[in-house]
Write a protein that holds these residues in place. Structure first.
Motif, short mmCIF file in Angstrom:
data_model
loop_
_atom_site.label_atom_id
_atom_site.label_comp_id
_atom_site.label_asym_id
_atom_site.label_seq_id
_atom_site.Cartn_x
_atom_site.Cartn_y
_atom_site.Cartn_z
N LEU A 49 0.83 -1.21 0.00
CA LEU A 49 0.00 0.00 0.00
C LEU A 49 0.86 1.26 0.00
CD1 LEU A 49 -2.73 1.41 0.16
CD2 LEU A 49 -2.61 1.19 2.67
N VAL A 50 1.91 1.26 0.82
CA VAL A 50 2.81 2.42 0.86
C VAL A 50 3.48 2.64 -0.49
CG1 VAL A 50 4.96 3.30 1.86
CG2 VAL A 50 3.22 2.26 3.35
N LYS A 51 3.90 1.52 -1.13
CA LYS A 51 4.51 1.63 -2.46
C LYS A 51 3.51 2.20 -3.46
CE LYS A 51 6.59 -1.11 -6.18
NZ LYS A 51 6.96 -2.48 -6.64
N HIS A 52 2.25 1.73 -3.40
CA HIS A 52 1.21 2.22 -4.31
C HIS A 52 0.97 3.72 -4.09
CE1 HIS A 52 -2.36 2.17 -6.83
NE2 HIS A 52 -3.07 2.64 -5.83
N ILE A 53 0.90 4.13 -2.83
CA ILE A 53 0.69 5.56 -2.54
C ILE A 53 1.86 6.39 -3.03
CG2 ILE A 53 0.46 7.25 -0.66
CD1 ILE A 53 -1.09 5.14 0.92
N ALA A 54 3.08 5.86 -2.85
CA ALA A 54 4.27 6.58 -3.33
C ALA A 54 4.24 6.73 -4.85
CB ALA A 54 5.53 5.84 -2.90
N LEU A 55 3.82 5.68 -5.56
CA LEU A 55 3.72 5.75 -7.02
C LEU A 55 2.65 6.76 -7.44
CD1 LEU A 55 3.96 1.94 -7.91
CD2 LEU A 55 5.72 3.69 -8.28
N LEU A 56 1.56 6.82 -6.70
CA LEU A 56 0.50 7.80 -7.00
C LEU A 56 1.00 9.22 -6.75
CD1 LEU A 56 -2.68 6.06 -5.53
CD2 LEU A 56 -2.29 6.66 -7.94
N ILE A 57 1.74 9.42 -5.68
CA ILE A 57 2.29 10.75 -5.40
C ILE A 57 3.23 11.19 -6.51
CG2 ILE A 57 3.81 12.05 -3.84
CD1 ILE A 57 2.62 10.41 -1.53
N MET A 58 4.08 10.25 -6.97
CA MET A 58 4.95 10.55 -8.11
C MET A 58 4.13 10.84 -9.36
SD MET A 58 7.91 7.66 -7.49
CE MET A 58 8.85 8.13 -8.93
N GLY A 59 3.03 10.09 -9.53
CA GLY A 59 2.14 10.32 -10.67
C GLY A 59 1.53 11.71 -10.63
N PHE A 60 1.10 12.14 -9.45
CA PHE A 60 0.54 13.49 -9.32
C PHE A 60 1.60 14.55 -9.57
CE2 PHE A 60 -3.23 11.60 -7.56
CZ PHE A 60 -4.22 12.55 -7.80
N GLY A 61 2.85 14.24 -9.20
CA GLY A 61 3.94 15.16 -9.52
C GLY A 61 4.12 15.29 -11.02
N ILE A 62 4.05 14.16 -11.74
CA ILE A 62 4.13 14.18 -13.21
C ILE A 62 2.95 14.95 -13.78
CG2 ILE A 62 3.99 12.74 -15.28
CD1 ILE A 62 5.47 10.55 -13.67
N LEU A 63 1.76 14.68 -13.27
CA LEU A 63 0.55 15.37 -13.73
C LEU A 63 0.67 16.88 -13.56
CD1 LEU A 63 -2.49 15.11 -14.63
CD2 LEU A 63 -3.04 14.99 -12.19
N TYR A 64 1.14 17.29 -12.40
CA TYR A 64 1.28 18.73 -12.14
C TYR A 64 2.33 19.35 -13.05
CZ TYR A 64 2.23 23.10 -9.70
OH TYR A 64 2.43 24.42 -9.41
N GLY A 65 3.48 18.69 -13.16
CA GLY A 65 4.56 19.25 -13.98
C GLY A 65 4.19 19.33 -15.45
N VAL A 66 3.56 18.29 -15.98
CA VAL A 66 3.20 18.27 -17.40
C VAL A 66 2.12 19.31 -17.72
CG1 VAL A 66 2.17 16.86 -19.24
CG2 VAL A 66 3.89 15.87 -17.72
N HIS A 67 1.17 19.48 -16.81
CA HIS A 67 0.07 20.41 -17.11
C HIS A 67 0.53 21.86 -17.11
CE1 HIS A 67 -0.77 22.28 -13.18
NE2 HIS A 67 -1.86 22.83 -13.70
#
Length: 395
Positions: A49-67
Motif C-alpha cells: 500500500l505504501v509503495k502504491h501511494i508513493a507511485l501515486l504521489i509521483m504520478g501526481f507530480g508528473i501530472l502537475y509538472g506536465v500540465h
C-alpha cells in the motif's frame, strides 16, 4: 485550499476525477495485495500500500509538472522522442525483464530506483502525439498516400513491430487508437482501408515467421492462440483466472462482502493489477462496480468537453489521442474481468497497482489539462515549432 487551487490549471473536474480514482484505489490494492504476501511471499500488505501511494504521489507530480507545460511543446517533443522510444524498445527486446508472472520481456529497470518501467506504454503515448501532430499539420492539405507512408506510417510500423513480440494487446490497442484518430483527423478513408490491409498482412507475416523460427520468440504465438481459443472454449490456463474473477463477481451481490473481505483475492494471481475490478465487485458489490464505471465515463465526458473547447486542431486531436486510450483501457480491463474479452494484461488506470500505468496515465492527463488551461493559441505557432528550437529552449 485556495492556495492549492491557485497553482492548478485546466479542467477542475478532471483533477477531481483523478483524485477520486486514486483514493478509491487504496483499499482494493491493500486488500488484493494479500495474494502477493501470503501466496507469493512478497513483502507485506502495508508495504504494498505504501509503495502504491508513493507511485501515486509521483504520478501526481508528473501530472502537475506536465500540465504546466504549454501544450504546443508536445508537438515537437513527440518528434524528438521517437528515436528515443525506438531505442528503448530495442533495449527491452534485447535485455528486458519479466515482472509479475508475465511470459514476455516487457520491462526495463530504472537505474538506482529498482522500479520496472514498461517501455511500450511510453512508446504508445509518444506515437499518438506524433500522429496528432501529423494530422493537424496536414489538415488543410491534399494528403498523398505514398508520402504519408514515409512520414506517418513508417514510424508507426517500426514502433508497433517492436512492441508486438512482447505485448500483442498493447499493440492492438495502439493501432486501433491510431486508426480511430486518423479517421477523426480527416485522413482519407480509402487510405485507412489500405493501412488496415497492410496491418493484417504484416501481422500474418509476423505469425508465420514466429512459427517458422520458434526460438526467436518462445511461446508468444502459443500464448495468443491459447488465450483466444480458451476464451471461446473455456479451456486454458488463463481461464482459471477468469473463473475465479467470475466467482468473485457472482458472490459480490448488490452491496458486496465489505472492504478487505474478498476470498478470491487469494486465488487470483493478478488480483492487484489485471483483475482488481473483480475484487472491487466482490467487496463493494454491484454498487461499487457501477460507481467505478460511472467515474470512467465521467472522465470520458470531460475529455470530450476539453476536446470541443480546444482552440486548435492539434489541441483537439491531442486530447482525443491521449485521452480515449485511458477510458478504452479501463473498459477492456473491466470486460476481461466479466469474461467479455480474452485475457489481455491491461490494468485499470489509476486503480491497479503498477508504476508505469500510473505514470503514463498521469502524463496523458497532464497534456489534456495543459490543453484545457491554454488561452487563444494559434495553429500556426504550433505547427511552426521546430523540435531543435524546443530542445534549445529546454537547454
Amino acid at each position: 485550499m485556495k492556495t492549492i487551487f491557485k497553482h492548478i490549471k485546466g479542467d477542475r473536474a478532471i483533477w477531481a476525477i483523478v483524485a477520486m480514482l486514486a483514493i478509491l484505489s487504496f483499499m482494493p490494492v491493500y486488500s488484493a495485495s494479500t495474494n502477493l504476501v501470503y501466496v507469493v511471499g512478497n513483502g507485506s500488505t502495508t508495504g504494498h500500500l505504501v509503495k502504491h501511494i508513493a507511485l501515486l504521489i509521483m504520478g501526481f507530480g508528473i501530472l502537475y509538472g506536465v500540465h504546466k507545460i504549454p501544450y504546443r511543446y508536445f508537438s515537437g517533443g513527440s518528434v524528438l522522442m521517437l528515436p528515443i522510444v525506438i531505442l528503448l524498445l530495442i533495449v527491452t527486446i534485447a535485455q528486458g525483464n519479466t515482472i509479475g508472472g508475465a511470459n514476455a520481456s516487457r520491462w526495463i529497470r530504472i537505474p538506482f530506483v529498482g522500479v520496472g518501467f514498461q517501455t511500450s506504454t511510453l512508446a504508445g503515448l509518444v506515437l499518438l502525439v506524433y500522429v496528432a501532430r501529423y494530422l493537424a499539420k496536414n489538415k488543410e492539405k491534399q494528403i498523398v498516400f505514398r508520402e504519408s507512408l514515409i512520414q506517418l506510417w513508417l514510424p508507426v510500423g517500426i514502433i508497433l513491430m517492436l512492441i508486438l513480440p512482447a505485448n500483442f494487446s498493447t499493440t492492438a490497442i495502439i493501432f486501433f487508437m491510431i486508426v480511430l484518430l486518423s479517421f477523426i483527423g480527416g485522413y482519407p478513408m480509402k487510405y485507412i482501408a489500405n493501412i488496415l490491409g497492410i496491418g493484417i498482412v504484416a501481422l500474418g507475416l509476423f505469425i508465420l515467421v514466429a512459427k517458422a523460427f520458434p526460438d526467436l520468440m518462445p511461446n508468444r504465438i502459443q500464448t495468443w492462440e491459447s488465450r483466444i481459443s480458451g476464451f471461446f472454449s473455456g479451456e486454458s490456463a488463463e481461464n482459471y483466472q477468469v473463473e475465479k474473477a467470475k466467482i468473485a463477481i457472482a458472490t459480490g451481490g448488490v452491496t458486496g462482502k465489505g472492504p478487505g473481505k474478498s476470498v478470491q483475492k487469494n486465488f487470483l494471481p493478478q488480483s492487484s493489477s489485471d483483475f482488481i475490478y473483480a475484487i472491487i465487485v466482490e467487496e463493494y458489490g454491484l454498487v461499487g462496480a457501477l460507481f467505478v464505471l460511472f467515474i470512467y465515463f465521467l472522465l470520458l465526458f470531460r475529455i470530450v468537453i476539453s476536446a470541443k473547447k480546444a482552440t486548435t486542431i492539434f489541441a483537439t486531436l491531442l486530447v482525443i489521442g491521449v485521452g480515449l486510450p485511458i477510458v478504452f483501457q479501463a473498459i477492456i480491463n473491466m470486460a476481461v474481468a466479466v469474461n467479455l474479452f480474452p485475457v489481455t494484461g491491461q490494468t485499470l488506470p489509476l486503480i491497479s497497482s503498477g508504476g508505469t500505468s500510473i505514470w503514463m496515465t498521469c502524463f496523458a492527463l497532464g497534456m489534456i489539462l495543459s490543453v484545457s488551461a491554454s488561452k487563444n493559441e494559434t495553429e500556426e505557432s504550433i505547427l511552426d515549432d521546430n523540435p531543435l528550437d524546443i530542445l534549445h529552449e529546454t537547454i
